[in-house]
Design a protein around this motif. Structure first.
Motif, mmCIF file in Angstrom:
data_model
loop_
_atom_site.group_PDB
_atom_site.id
_atom_site.type_symbol
_atom_site.label_atom_id
_atom_site.label_comp_id
_atom_site.label_asym_id
_atom_site.label_seq_id
_atom_site.Cartn_x
_atom_site.Cartn_y
_atom_site.Cartn_z
ATOM 1 N N GLY A 44 2.121 11.286 2.562
ATOM 2 C CA GLY A 44 1.119 11.791 3.779
ATOM 3 C C GLY A 44 1.021 10.264 4.876
ATOM 4 N N VAL A 45 0.334 10.214 5.462
ATOM 5 C CA VAL A 45 -0.105 9.975 6.693
ATOM 6 C C VAL A 45 -1.313 9.470 7.300
ATOM 7 C CG1 VAL A 45 0.038 8.825 8.753
ATOM 8 C CG2 VAL A 45 2.463 9.593 7.834
ATOM 9 N N VAL A 46 -2.351 8.121 6.713
ATOM 10 C CA VAL A 46 -3.288 7.711 7.071
ATOM 11 C C VAL A 46 -3.486 6.774 8.345
ATOM 12 C CG1 VAL A 46 -5.395 6.915 6.352
ATOM 13 C CG2 VAL A 46 -4.035 7.689 4.560
ATOM 14 N N SER A 47 -3.531 7.226 9.858
ATOM 15 C CA SER A 47 -3.248 7.025 10.557
ATOM 16 C C SER A 47 -5.203 6.705 11.537
ATOM 17 C CB SER A 47 -2.703 7.655 11.702
ATOM 18 O OG SER A 47 -3.443 9.194 12.157
ATOM 19 N N THR B 56 1.043 -1.292 -0.185
ATOM 20 C CA THR B 56 -0.114 0.015 0.048
ATOM 21 C C THR B 56 1.536 1.182 -0.247
ATOM 22 O OG1 THR B 56 -0.264 0.155 2.410
ATOM 23 C CG2 THR B 56 -2.030 -1.416 1.307
ATOM 24 N N ASN B 57 0.387 2.215 -0.469
ATOM 25 C CA ASN B 57 0.943 3.572 -0.263
ATOM 26 C C ASN B 57 0.088 4.847 0.736
ATOM 27 O OD1 ASN B 57 -0.646 5.122 -2.495
ATOM 28 N ND2 ASN B 57 0.198 3.648 -3.671
ATOM 29 N N PRO B 58 0.516 6.115 0.326
ATOM 30 C CA PRO B 58 -0.506 6.323 1.614
ATOM 31 C C PRO B 58 -1.646 7.188 0.637
ATOM 32 C CG PRO B 58 1.789 7.110 1.668
ATOM 33 C CD PRO B 58 2.390 6.332 1.001
ATOM 34 N N LEU B 59 -1.181 7.184 -0.789
ATOM 35 C CA LEU B 59 -2.442 7.298 -1.478
ATOM 36 C C LEU B 59 -3.874 5.852 -1.333
ATOM 37 C CD1 LEU B 59 -0.985 9.433 -3.882
ATOM 38 C CD2 LEU B 59 -3.315 10.399 -2.991
ATOM 39 N N SER B 60 -3.391 4.893 -1.559
ATOM 40 C CA SER B 60 -4.476 3.298 -1.741
ATOM 41 C C SER B 60 -4.532 3.600 -0.083
ATOM 42 C CB SER B 60 -3.981 2.528 -1.703
ATOM 43 O OG SER B 60 -2.611 2.309 -1.075
ATOM 44 N N ASP B 61 -4.238 3.860 0.520
ATOM 45 C CA ASP B 61 -4.331 4.066 2.307
ATOM 46 C C ASP B 61 -5.462 4.715 1.988
ATOM 47 O OD1 ASP B 61 -2.674 2.035 2.936
ATOM 48 O OD2 ASP B 61 -0.899 3.906 3.825
ATOM 49 N N LEU B 62 -5.568 6.231 1.709
ATOM 50 C CA LEU B 62 -6.182 7.027 1.184
ATOM 51 C C LEU B 62 -8.476 6.871 1.222
ATOM 52 C CD1 LEU B 62 -6.954 10.546 2.880
ATOM 53 C CD2 LEU B 62 -6.408 11.001 0.673
ATOM 54 N N SER B 63 -7.667 6.104 0.169
ATOM 55 C CA SER B 63 -8.604 5.487 -0.668
ATOM 56 C C SER B 63 -9.526 4.623 0.163
ATOM 57 C CB SER B 63 -8.334 4.868 -2.019
ATOM 58 O OG SER B 63 -7.618 5.566 -2.642
ATOM 59 N N SER B 64 -8.817 4.048 1.151
ATOM 60 C CA SER B 64 -9.604 2.687 1.884
ATOM 61 C C SER B 64 -9.751 3.264 3.056
ATOM 62 C CB SER B 64 -8.345 1.507 1.579
ATOM 63 O OG SER B 64 -7.165 1.280 1.630
ATOM 64 N N ALA B 65 -9.593 4.657 3.317
ATOM 65 C CA ALA B 65 -10.541 5.100 4.619
ATOM 66 C C ALA B 65 -11.897 5.893 4.189
ATOM 67 C CB ALA B 65 -9.610 6.031 4.995
ATOM 68 N N GLY B 66 -12.044 5.629 2.503
ATOM 69 C CA GLY B 66 -13.242 6.106 2.121
ATOM 70 C C GLY B 66 -13.000 7.532 1.407
ATOM 71 N N VAL B 67 -11.821 7.991 1.172
ATOM 72 C CA VAL B 67 -11.376 9.314 0.206
ATOM 73 C C VAL B 67 -11.053 9.314 -0.737
ATOM 74 C CG1 VAL B 67 -10.391 11.564 0.596
ATOM 75 C CG2 VAL B 67 -10.471 9.873 2.890
ATOM 76 N N ALA B 68 -12.363 9.571 -2.143
ATOM 77 C CA ALA B 68 -12.290 9.940 -3.125
ATOM 78 C C ALA B 68 -11.297 10.547 -3.321
ATOM 79 C CB ALA B 68 -12.979 9.256 -3.854
ATOM 80 N N VAL B 69 -9.944 9.939 -4.463
ATOM 81 C CA VAL B 69 -8.764 10.853 -4.386
ATOM 82 C C VAL B 69 -8.789 11.273 -6.340
ATOM 83 C CG1 VAL B 69 -6.328 10.976 -5.402
ATOM 84 C CG2 VAL B 69 -7.303 9.423 -3.321
ATOM 85 N N TRP B 70 -9.434 12.309 -6.041
ATOM 86 C CA TRP B 70 -9.674 13.613 -7.286
ATOM 87 C C TRP B 70 -8.073 14.723 -7.494
ATOM 88 C CZ3 TRP B 70 -15.312 14.342 -8.033
ATOM 89 C CH2 TRP B 70 -15.892 13.876 -8.270
ATOM 90 N N LEU B 71 -8.068 14.216 -8.889
ATOM 91 C CA LEU B 71 -7.377 15.689 -9.662
ATOM 92 C C LEU B 71 -7.610 17.003 -10.170
ATOM 93 C CD1 LEU B 71 -3.915 15.764 -10.214
ATOM 94 C CD2 LEU B 71 -3.976 15.223 -12.266
ATOM 95 N N ASP B 72 -7.234 17.410 -9.011
ATOM 96 C CA ASP B 72 -7.557 19.631 -9.305
ATOM 97 C C ASP B 72 -6.270 20.180 -10.539
ATOM 98 O OD1 ASP B 72 -8.804 21.462 -9.185
ATOM 99 O OD2 ASP B 72 -7.379 22.639 -7.672
ATOM 100 N N ASP B 73 -6.692 19.131 -12.046
ATOM 101 C CA ASP B 73 -6.072 19.539 -12.991
ATOM 102 C C ASP B 73 -6.550 18.929 -14.096
ATOM 103 O OD1 ASP B 73 -4.145 21.378 -13.794
ATOM 104 O OD2 ASP B 73 -2.992 19.538 -14.708
ATOM 105 N N ILE B 74 -5.835 19.387 -15.289
ATOM 106 C CA ILE B 74 -5.883 18.927 -16.086
ATOM 107 C C ILE B 74 -6.126 19.882 -17.313
ATOM 108 C CG2 ILE B 74 -7.901 19.627 -17.383
ATOM 109 C CD1 ILE B 74 -9.599 17.843 -18.814
ATOM 110 N N SER B 75 -4.916 19.302 -18.886
ATOM 111 C CA SER B 75 -4.705 19.056 -19.779
ATOM 112 C C SER B 75 -4.486 18.890 -21.168
ATOM 113 C CB SER B 75 -3.644 20.510 -19.672
ATOM 114 O OG SER B 75 -2.175 19.101 -19.104
ATOM 115 N N ARG B 76 -4.683 19.334 -22.359
ATOM 116 C CA ARG B 76 -4.531 18.684 -23.626
ATOM 117 C C ARG B 76 -2.954 18.067 -22.945
ATOM 118 N NH1 ARG B 76 -7.026 20.724 -28.811
ATOM 119 N NH2 ARG B 76 -8.890 20.859 -26.524
ATOM 120 N N ASP B 77 -1.659 18.589 -22.897
ATOM 121 C CA ASP B 77 -0.272 17.341 -22.844
ATOM 122 C C ASP B 77 -0.724 16.443 -22.031
ATOM 123 O OD1 ASP B 77 1.240 19.761 -24.573
ATOM 124 O OD2 ASP B 77 1.132 20.732 -22.964
#
Length: 367
Positions: A306-309, A2-23
């Motif tokens: 990041g830390v998910v405790s 696991t890593n902090p982001l997958s731990d965050l997802s497992s805690a019920g927090v959906a991880v979204w990216l606040d950005d977009i570009s054609r590149d």
């Protein structure tokens, strides 16, 4: 592993990216982030698009075609932004299918100059829904007073909504009411309400920026001791109101008919104060059924350290109430704070939109 982001997802927090570009789309970076950084959604805003179009050659071909066709600048901007959002929806479609429509969502915002015009906002929302033509789209509508009936009408029409620019608790109550009214009206119209989704974007770091400026001006030791505490307390109390709103008989009746709750989304989660930890607005806002949309720098930082405790919202309601009471005692008028932040938020997005129009106008004229 696991890593902090997958731990965050497992805690019920959906991880979204606040950005977009054609590149980002053309290089496959967005698809890669879904595989390696648990990204399951994308949010956009006028500032993001203004930076993307102004800094990349990836739009040159489309701009040339728009010039040849003689397309007006406002419509050109709609076509450019819709193309990016449509492509991002396609990248995230597997997530949308795998989560039965909960995630895999991409947001596009109505023209921010319409933030105080209900009927035009409603019409723009319908036009963008038609133009992008993807089931995993969210139409972003500001949670202004004039935006509330547009939110209800858009949901009634069967269009999923991301309510943006929410800063205050009372306005958040009104947003949740507008959401439920929209679902009720959609149900009465015979729509399949199980297909409707919504998030309520509650802004975080900007609250600290405004409150801390006021605390410094007050200048007492008690005031200075409250720096960097308002935003997290405010967001935690928003989640408390979310829990209350979705524990009512009104919501129970809608849920029984197939409705899905409007999730709280933590927006503006990058730190503006360099003295704060760069992941503080992620670390301190962990609770099930939420979304945290992060700029890439914050996303990568949380993935690195990041830390998910465990949950960091519901066990701290009492602390959040105490913080807000202390802020009031120190002389902070939160009603005025959120009013200022809403006005500034609308103005900032209007300014970015106008800059985007100017950038496209210049390239249409020279392509």
């Amino acid at each position: 592993m696991t890593n902090p982001l997958s731990d965050l997802s497992s805690a019920g927090v959906a991880v979204w990216l606040d950005d977009i570009s054609r590149d980002r789309l053309r290089t496959g970076n967005l698809a890669e982030l879904t595989r390696t950084h648990s990204v399951v959604g994308v949010t956009t805003n006028p500032t993001i698009f203004q930076k993307a179009v102004s800094s990349s050659e990836a739009y040159a071909e489309q701009l040339h075609d728009l010039t040849v066709r003689g397309v007006a600048v406002d419509e050109a901007v709609r076509l450019i932004t819709a193309a990016d959002v449509r492509a991002a929806c396609d990248v995230l479609r597997p997530v949308f299918d795998a989560t039965n429509g909960t995630d895999g969502r991409v947001s596009i915002e109505v023209d921010p100059r319409l933030a105080h015009e209900t009927d035009r906002t409603r019409a723009e929302a319908r036009a963008l829904w038609w133009l992008v033509d993807r089931p995993n789209l969210f139409i972003k509508i500001p949670g202004t007073l004039e935006g509330l009936p547009a939110i209800t009408a858009t949901l009634e029409a069967g269009i999923s909504v991301n309510v943006t620019l929410i800063f205050g608790l009372d306005r958040y109550d009104a947003v949740m009411d507008a959401f439920m009214s929209g679902i009720e009206q959609a149900l009465a119209a015979g729509r399949d309400i199980s297909r409707l989704q919504s998030v309520a974007s509650f802004f975080v770091s900007r609250v600290d920026s405004e409150v801390d400026k006021r605390l410094e001006k007050i200048g007492t030791p008690e005031a200075k001791g409250l720096r960097a505490k308002a935003a997290i307390a405010n967001a935690r109390l928003a989640y408390e109101r979310y829990e209350k709103a979705f524990a009512t008989d009104r919501w129970a009746a809608l849920a029984a008919a197939g409705a899905r709750p409007q999730r709280p989304l933590w927006a503006s989660t990058s730190t503006k104060d360099p003295s704060l930890p760069d992941t503080v607005y992620v670390d301190e806002l962990i609770a099930p059924g939420t979304v945290n949309t992060m700029p890439e720098a914050t996303l990568l930082a949380f993935g690195d350290h990041g830390v998910v405790s465990g949950e960091t919202i519901r066990p701290r309601y009492a602390e959040a109430h105490a913080t807000m009471a202390a802020l009031a005692a120190a002389g902070i008028d939160m009603e005025d704070v959120v009013a200022v932040l809403e006005r500034e938020g609308v103005t900032k997005f209007e300014d970015s939109w106008n800059q985007l129009l100017d950038a496209v106008r210049a390239q249409l004229g020279t392509s």
